[in-house]
Design a protein around this motif. Sequence first.
Motif, short mmCIF file in Angstrom:
data_model
loop_
_atom_site.label_atom_id
_atom_site.label_comp_id
_atom_site.label_asym_id
_atom_site.label_seq_id
_atom_site.Cartn_x
_atom_site.Cartn_y
_atom_site.Cartn_z
N ALA A 175 26.41 103.87 48.22
CA ALA A 175 27.20 102.72 48.67
C ALA A 175 26.42 101.78 49.58
O ALA A 175 26.65 100.57 49.60
CB ALA A 175 28.46 103.21 49.40
N VAL A 176 25.50 102.33 50.37
CA VAL A 176 24.77 101.50 51.34
C VAL A 176 23.73 100.66 50.61
O VAL A 176 23.01 101.14 49.73
CB VAL A 176 24.09 102.39 52.39
N PHE A 208 35.15 102.23 51.21
CA PHE A 208 35.37 103.61 51.64
C PHE A 208 34.71 104.58 50.67
O PHE A 208 34.76 104.38 49.45
CB PHE A 208 36.86 103.91 51.76
N VAL A 209 34.10 105.61 51.21
CA VAL A 209 33.47 106.65 50.40
C VAL A 209 34.05 107.99 50.84
O VAL A 209 34.53 108.14 51.97
CB VAL A 209 31.94 106.65 50.56
N PRO A 210 34.01 109.00 49.98
CA PRO A 210 34.54 110.32 50.37
C PRO A 210 33.80 110.89 51.57
O PRO A 210 32.56 110.87 51.61
CB PRO A 210 34.31 111.18 49.12
N ILE A 218 30.75 100.17 55.57
CA ILE A 218 31.06 101.38 54.83
C ILE A 218 31.72 102.36 55.80
O ILE A 218 31.22 102.58 56.90
CB ILE A 218 29.79 102.04 54.23
N ALA A 219 32.85 102.94 55.39
CA ALA A 219 33.56 103.92 56.22
C ALA A 219 34.02 105.06 55.33
O ALA A 219 33.94 104.99 54.10
CB ALA A 219 34.73 103.26 56.95
N VAL A 275 27.51 101.43 58.85
CA VAL A 275 28.27 102.59 58.38
C VAL A 275 28.97 103.18 59.60
O VAL A 275 28.31 103.51 60.60
CB VAL A 275 27.34 103.63 57.73
N PHE A 276 30.29 103.30 59.51
CA PHE A 276 31.08 103.88 60.60
C PHE A 276 31.49 105.29 60.21
O PHE A 276 32.11 105.49 59.15
CB PHE A 276 32.34 103.05 60.84
N LEU A 277 31.19 106.26 61.06
CA LEU A 277 31.55 107.64 60.78
C LEU A 277 32.07 108.34 62.03
O LEU A 277 31.57 108.10 63.15
CB LEU A 277 30.33 108.43 60.27
#
Length: 414
Positions: A172-173, A160-162, A125-126, A180-182
């Motif tokens: 999403a997770v 991708f999430v906002p 997830i990014a 999760v990459f942030l």
Amino acid sequence: MNADLLDRRDAVIMATYGRPSIALTRGSGAHVWDADGREYVDLIAGVAVSVLGHCHPAVRAAVVAQLDTLGHTSNLYVNTPQLLLAERLIELLGVDGRAFFCNSGAEANETAIKISRRTGRSEIIAAEGAFHGRTMGALSITGQPGKRAPFEPLLPGVRFVPHGDADALAAAVSERTAAVFLEPTLGEAGVIPSPPGYLAAARAACDAHGALLVFDEVQSGIGRTGAWFAHQTEGVVPDVITLAKGLGGGLPIGVCIGIGAAGHLLRPGDHGSTFGGGPVVCSAALAVLDTIVAEGLLEHAAVLGGALRDGIVAADAAGVTGVRGVGLWLAIELDAPFAPEVETAAREAGFLVNAVAANAVRLAPPLVLTPADVDAFVAALPGIADRARETHAQGDRTAATGPKKSDEGSKVSA
């Protein structure tokens, strides 16, 4: 001369960056000079890289001393500067961690992707708008469709999430999610900070489903925000952190640090780098960290960054609607898409800035920037904005009316 060097460049360098405007030939502190001898205040620092400015004596001395001792070892052997740097970074993070050294931020994020695969899961997830690099794996998790599209298909299983939407991230997770990459602050999207509590919400979502939380601090790390690492101001500890840019003070270095169990997921033979963590670049990085402490540059970045922010607001330049960011990492917000014209007008006035988005101008100067440099830029900003707005308006008028036909162009040959 600039013109000659630019023409020679065009003959031998791939056209991946567009044509530069000037050729820089030397620098000192937060100032640089071009091939025509013109001086500039460098407010972009090689895109947040040259945290100690240009030609800092501490970096030079460390590099020369190391080259006089041992230049390269590969990772078949231990080199002391790499060991010392790993220990120092893990100490600054305040964690139990293991480091893998490489040469860039993209490579550090590639390493983090491989770590996530060792969980036995493959979904990532990014955030929309995020930038993690241009190699194929890092590009796959970059939330900017225009950069990804020419090279698809990329890695599968990326969602991708906002950015900043904690509810969307939590939804999403799942048990399928490896990581999760942030970015704590979106850098290439325009220096857009995460909302308060967002990183903590991401930590909770990952913990709930056994996913890794990865913080890309390639641009935000090493004092840029007034803290060693941006996530430390939120009190949230990731499973993996990636660093590069400012760490080497101008030399190419990247590092991926796995925290706790994540530091043990990669096994012998899983990954490697011929040049990663070489003694010369690690010596430079140690000098950077030592100098940041010795010169009080964390506090300096916080205080001077606040002064720069306040000065930009007080300048009340036409078309400037605000400023966002933290420390010496800011974006000037504009009321129209004339950031490229601001970049040009600033350069003509003796300041190097970056049009990071159509309506945002990025400032990521060396941490050794002086109050006098800030005052000079703030004083010049209204004039820069006026010139940029007029240039932009002229372009709009030309686009609306179309170019005039010359008499020569309108002639019909017999």
